[in-house]
Design an enzyme around this catalytic site. Structure first.
Site, PDB file in Angstrom:
ATOM      1  N   ASN A 248       0.839  -1.198   0.000  1.00 17.27           N
ATOM      2  CA  ASN A 248       0.000   0.000   0.000  1.00 17.27           C
ATOM      3  C   ASN A 248       0.873   1.246   0.000  1.00 17.27           C
ATOM      4  O   ASN A 248       1.970   1.272   0.572  1.00 17.27           O
ATOM      5  CB  ASN A 248      -1.018  -0.005   1.144  1.00 17.27           C
ATOM      6  CG  ASN A 248      -0.449  -0.242   2.521  1.00 17.27           C
ATOM      7  OD1 ASN A 248       0.591  -0.881   2.679  1.00 17.27           O
ATOM      8  ND2 ASN A 248      -1.127   0.261   3.527  1.00 17.27           N
TER       9      ASN A 248
ATOM     10  N   CYS B  32      -4.047   0.535  -2.444  1.00 15.43           N
ATOM     11  CA  CYS B  32      -3.930  -0.699  -1.673  1.00 15.43           C
ATOM     12  C   CYS B  32      -2.840  -1.603  -2.251  1.00 15.43           C
ATOM     13  O   CYS B  32      -2.470  -1.504  -3.430  1.00 15.43           O
ATOM     14  CB  CYS B  32      -5.253  -1.459  -1.699  1.00 15.43           C
ATOM     15  SG  CYS B  32      -6.562  -0.721  -0.719  1.00 15.43           S
TER      16      CYS B  32
ATOM     17  N   GLU C 123      -3.118  -4.765  -2.967  1.00 15.86           N
ATOM     18  CA  GLU C 123      -3.661  -5.604  -4.045  1.00 15.86           C
ATOM     19  C   GLU C 123      -3.676  -4.831  -5.360  1.00 15.86           C
ATOM     20  O   GLU C 123      -3.364  -5.366  -6.429  1.00 15.86           O
ATOM     21  CB  GLU C 123      -5.088  -6.052  -3.705  1.00 15.86           C
ATOM     22  CG  GLU C 123      -5.193  -6.913  -2.458  1.00 15.86           C
ATOM     23  CD  GLU C 123      -5.399  -6.122  -1.177  1.00 15.86           C
ATOM     24  OE1 GLU C 123      -4.906  -4.970  -1.079  1.00 15.86           O
ATOM     25  OE2 GLU C 123      -6.058  -6.646  -0.272  1.00 15.86           O
TER      26      GLU C 123
ATOM     27  N   GLU D 185       0.276   5.264   0.647  1.00 13.17           N
ATOM     28  CA  GLU D 185      -0.674   6.284   1.079  1.00 13.17           C
ATOM     29  C   GLU D 185      -0.243   7.668   0.609  1.00 13.17           C
ATOM     30  O   GLU D 185       0.820   7.833  -0.009  1.00 13.17           O
ATOM     31  CB  GLU D 185      -0.818   6.211   2.611  1.00 13.17           C
ATOM     32  CG  GLU D 185      -1.405   4.859   3.028  1.00 13.17           C
ATOM     33  CD  GLU D 185      -1.665   4.725   4.514  1.00 13.17           C
ATOM     34  OE1 GLU D 185      -1.189   5.559   5.309  1.00 13.17           O
ATOM     35  OE2 GLU D 185      -2.357   3.752   4.878  1.00 13.17           O
ATOM     36  N   ASN D 186      -1.108   8.636   0.865  1.00 14.46           N
ATOM     37  CA  ASN D 186      -0.865   9.994   0.392  1.00 14.46           C
ATOM     38  C   ASN D 186      -1.426  10.971   1.414  1.00 14.46           C
ATOM     39  O   ASN D 186      -2.462  10.676   2.040  1.00 14.46           O
ATOM     40  CB  ASN D 186      -1.562  10.181  -0.972  1.00 14.46           C
ATOM     41  CG  ASN D 186      -1.085  11.421  -1.688  1.00 14.46           C
ATOM     42  OD1 ASN D 186      -1.484  12.528  -1.361  1.00 14.46           O
ATOM     43  ND2 ASN D 186      -0.218  11.229  -2.649  1.00 14.46           N
TER      44      ASN D 186
ATOM     45  N   TYR E  54      -5.595  11.933   1.650  1.00 13.55           N
ATOM     46  CA  TYR E  54      -5.909  10.548   2.022  1.00 13.55           C
ATOM     47  C   TYR E  54      -6.576   9.683   0.943  1.00 13.55           C
ATOM     48  O   TYR E  54      -6.186   8.539   0.757  1.00 13.55           O
ATOM     49  CB  TYR E  54      -6.787  10.517   3.277  1.00 13.55           C
ATOM     50  CG  TYR E  54      -6.118  10.995   4.557  1.00 13.55           C
ATOM     51  CD1 TYR E  54      -4.751  11.284   4.616  1.00 13.55           C
ATOM     52  CD2 TYR E  54      -6.870  11.156   5.709  1.00 13.55           C
ATOM     53  CE1 TYR E  54      -4.165  11.730   5.793  1.00 13.55           C
ATOM     54  CE2 TYR E  54      -6.282  11.596   6.900  1.00 13.55           C
ATOM     55  CZ  TYR E  54      -4.930  11.885   6.923  1.00 13.55           C
ATOM     56  OH  TYR E  54      -4.355  12.306   8.081  1.00 13.55           O
TER      57      TYR E  54
END
Ligand code: THU
Length: 137
Positions: free
Chosen positions: A46, A57, A59, A48-49, A52
């Site tokens: 994953n 993810c 996957e 993130e940023n 948000y």
């Protein structure tokens, strides 16, 4: 056909991917490892940023890598979360997996030591909508 990686090998690869996760906001690292029908393996973590909703993810990253590598069909998928609670794919990722998998494709939620929960895609996303509904494939 190359030798297919077994589940312990996919877990090792997913854990290595999880170790690369960028998740300063949730502190919830996730790694994924999938094997394609051609026996090739792709992994993801994953990312993130600070904005948000833009996070992605594990996957999703693994599926992007698969498509870039020419893969189109997921045979099996392992997801490893940060702890012993089975990290099952989010709703959006269930649909992303659906694009490249069949109803019997198995998804294994694992920790470092083994499988915690195995479910089929059809169990994760019953009565789903997919490419066939658009007369694709
Ligand atoms: N996450 C995944 O990468 N895969 C999952 O199966 C569930 C959730 C990520 C998204 C976000 O970066 C963090 O875990 C917390 O939701």
């Amino acid at each position: 056909m190359p030798d297919l990686p077994d589940i312990p090998e996919l877990i090792r690869l997913a854990v290595a991917a999880r170790d690369r996760a960028y998740c300063p906001y949730s502190n919830h690292p996730v790694g994924a490892a999938l094997v394609t029908d051609a026996g090739e393996v792709y992994t993801g973590c994953n990312v993130e940023n600070a904005a948000y909703p833009l996070g992605s993810c594990a996957e999703q990253s693994a599926i992007s890598a698969m498509v870039l590598g020419g893969g189109r069909a997921i045979r099996e998928l392992v997801v490893v979360g940060p702890d012993d609670a089975p990290c099952t794919p989010c709703g959006g990722c269930r649909q992303r997996i659906r694009e490249f998998a069949g109803p019997d494709t198995r998804v294994h939620a694992c920790n470092e030591r083994g499988v915690l929960l195995t479910v089929t895609l059809d169990e994760l996303l019953p009565e789903s909508f997919g490419p066939e509904n658009l007369n694709q494939r």
